[in-house]
Enzyme design. Structure first.
Site, short mmCIF file in Angstrom:
data_model
loop_
_atom_site.label_atom_id
_atom_site.label_comp_id
_atom_site.label_asym_id
_atom_site.label_seq_id
_atom_site.Cartn_x
_atom_site.Cartn_y
_atom_site.Cartn_z
N GLU A 104 0.81 -1.21 0.00
CA GLU A 104 0.00 0.00 0.00
C GLU A 104 0.84 1.26 0.00
O GLU A 104 2.05 1.22 0.25
CB GLU A 104 -0.94 0.00 1.19
CG GLU A 104 -0.25 -0.02 2.52
CD GLU A 104 -1.27 -0.09 3.65
OE1 GLU A 104 -1.86 -1.17 3.83
OE2 GLU A 104 -1.48 0.91 4.33
N CYS B 129 0.42 3.21 8.49
CA CYS B 129 1.14 2.04 7.97
C CYS B 129 0.42 0.71 8.04
O CYS B 129 0.11 0.23 9.12
CB CYS B 129 2.38 1.81 8.81
SG CYS B 129 3.54 3.07 8.68
#
Ligand code: SAH
Length: 356
Positions: free
Chosen positions: A95, A342
């Site tokens: 991502e 994150c």
């Protein structure tokens, strides 16, 4: 999970390497320049229309252009931050986050699928490290996002700043990360200034020292998160391998060699590292260093029973550092409504797939 990687990643090659490769296919060197130009635009091999069909076919058999495909994009209604889920050629998912600032867009990129560092507050590390990313896959995240930006608006500026703060520990994938930085900076390529790049590390001291000698003017960010080794060990297993003293020595060397200040990241974790005493100890250790502290309110990770601070704790900690003349700011929280932190979006999708 590596079968898709048998193909070569064209974006991992410098123009010189690409020229060698193209020559090995008995094609003229000028073809390498054409291919390189297409890669920089984020084109797939099938779109490289000025190449002869036989070369395109050969390339498709042996290579991928950059091997990163945006599978999903979520946009924050608060600040326009975009979060991407990218699919790699072997089906792995990573991502990234694009943050919009007045001076240009910043892209947060990943360097590994997962991470082996085991920080207790970090969602990226929950299943360990699946694999390292190739240089072309790190660059590919920027190529894919630039392509998306330019598909929407031809005249728009592409990514202006890059932070290596997505999943993975960049210095644990050292060669590919350094190669990526050189590719990013190549004058014939994206030509992005390395002064616009920050690399964040959990503090792998020998690699930090090695990195100081690469001659790359990157801003080094160090995830410190604690004023002493005891507290750091509670949060980060890597603290058992390297002491804060060793890390700070390596930082001083980095500052001396590159002339750039170091950024310390300090995530406030309720009941662990937020006290006045912690702020005082941190200030004492950093006194006289050419540095800045980025105070980050921890994003709760439900798997880990660790909680972020309240507003009073954040302000108290910042004030205390300021009083002791340590330059410190709170990191702006971007994309609060889209799991900007994150590893969190990837995790929620992996969990979704597991429960489906
Ligand atoms: N491995 C590198 C870079 C990736 S993480 C490193 O450790 O620095 C980027 C930053 O986000 C690091 O400072 C990391 O400690 C921090 N981080 C990870 N999980 C977080 C969370 N839940 N809340 C706040 N910061 C977090």
């Amino acid at each position: 999970m590596t079968q898709g990687l048998q193909k070569r990643n064209l974006a991992s090659m410098s123009l010189t390497e690409l020229t060698e490769y193209v020559k090995s296919l008995s094609e003229g060197a000028f073809r390498a320049k054409q291919i390189y130009g297409w890669i920089c635009k984020g084109a797939e091999i099938g779109e490289m229309t000025n190449l002869p069909a036989r070369l395109r076919e050969r390339l498709m058999e042996e290579c991928v252009s950059f091997g990163v495909h945006i599978r999903e994009c979520v946009t924050s209604k608060i600040d326009g931050t975009e979060k991407y889920l990218y699919e790699l050629t072997d089906g792995n998912i990573i991502e990234g986050v694009r943050m919009r600032y007045h001076y240009g867009d910043t892209l947060c990129v990943s360097t590994q699928v997962g991470c082996r560092m085991g920080c207790r507050f970090c969602a990226s590390t929950l299943e360990g490290c699946v694999r390292d990313l190739e240089a072309g896959e790190i660059l590919g995240q920027i190529l894919a996002v630039n392509r998306r930006i330019h598909d929407e608006d031809e005249k728009a500026n592409g990514i202006h700043n890059v932070v290596l703060m997505g999943s993975g520990e960049p210095l644990d994938n050292y060669d590919n990360t350094v190669k990526f930085l050189r590719l990013l900076n190549a004058p014939e390529g994206l030509n992005l200034s390395l002064r616009n790049v920050s690399l964040s590390t959990c503090g792998l001291v020998p690699r930090m020292r090695q990195f100081a000698n690469e001659g790359l003017p990157v801003t080094l960010s160090v995830s410190l998160h604690a004023p002493d080794d005891e507290i750091r060990k509670q949060l980060m297993p890597v603290a058992n391998a390297y002491s804060i003293d060793d890390i700070l020595d390596a930082c001083r060397e980095y500052i001396a060699k590159t002339g750039r200040r170091v950024i310390f990241e300090y995530a406030l974790v309720r009941g662990v590292n937020c006290s006045d005493d912690c702020a005082d100890k941190l200030a004492a250790r950093l006194r006289g260093m050419q540095c800045h502290v980025n105070v980050i309110p921890l994003n709760d990770v439900k798997e880990r029973q660790l909680e972020g601070p309240d507003e009073r704790m954040i302000q108290g900690f910042l004030k205390r550092l300021e009083m002791r003349h340590i330059s410190a700011t709170r990191r702006r929280e971007m994309g609060d409504d889209i799991q900007g932190a994150c590893g969190q979006l990837r995790r929620s999708r992996l969990e979704g797939e597991a429960n489906a």
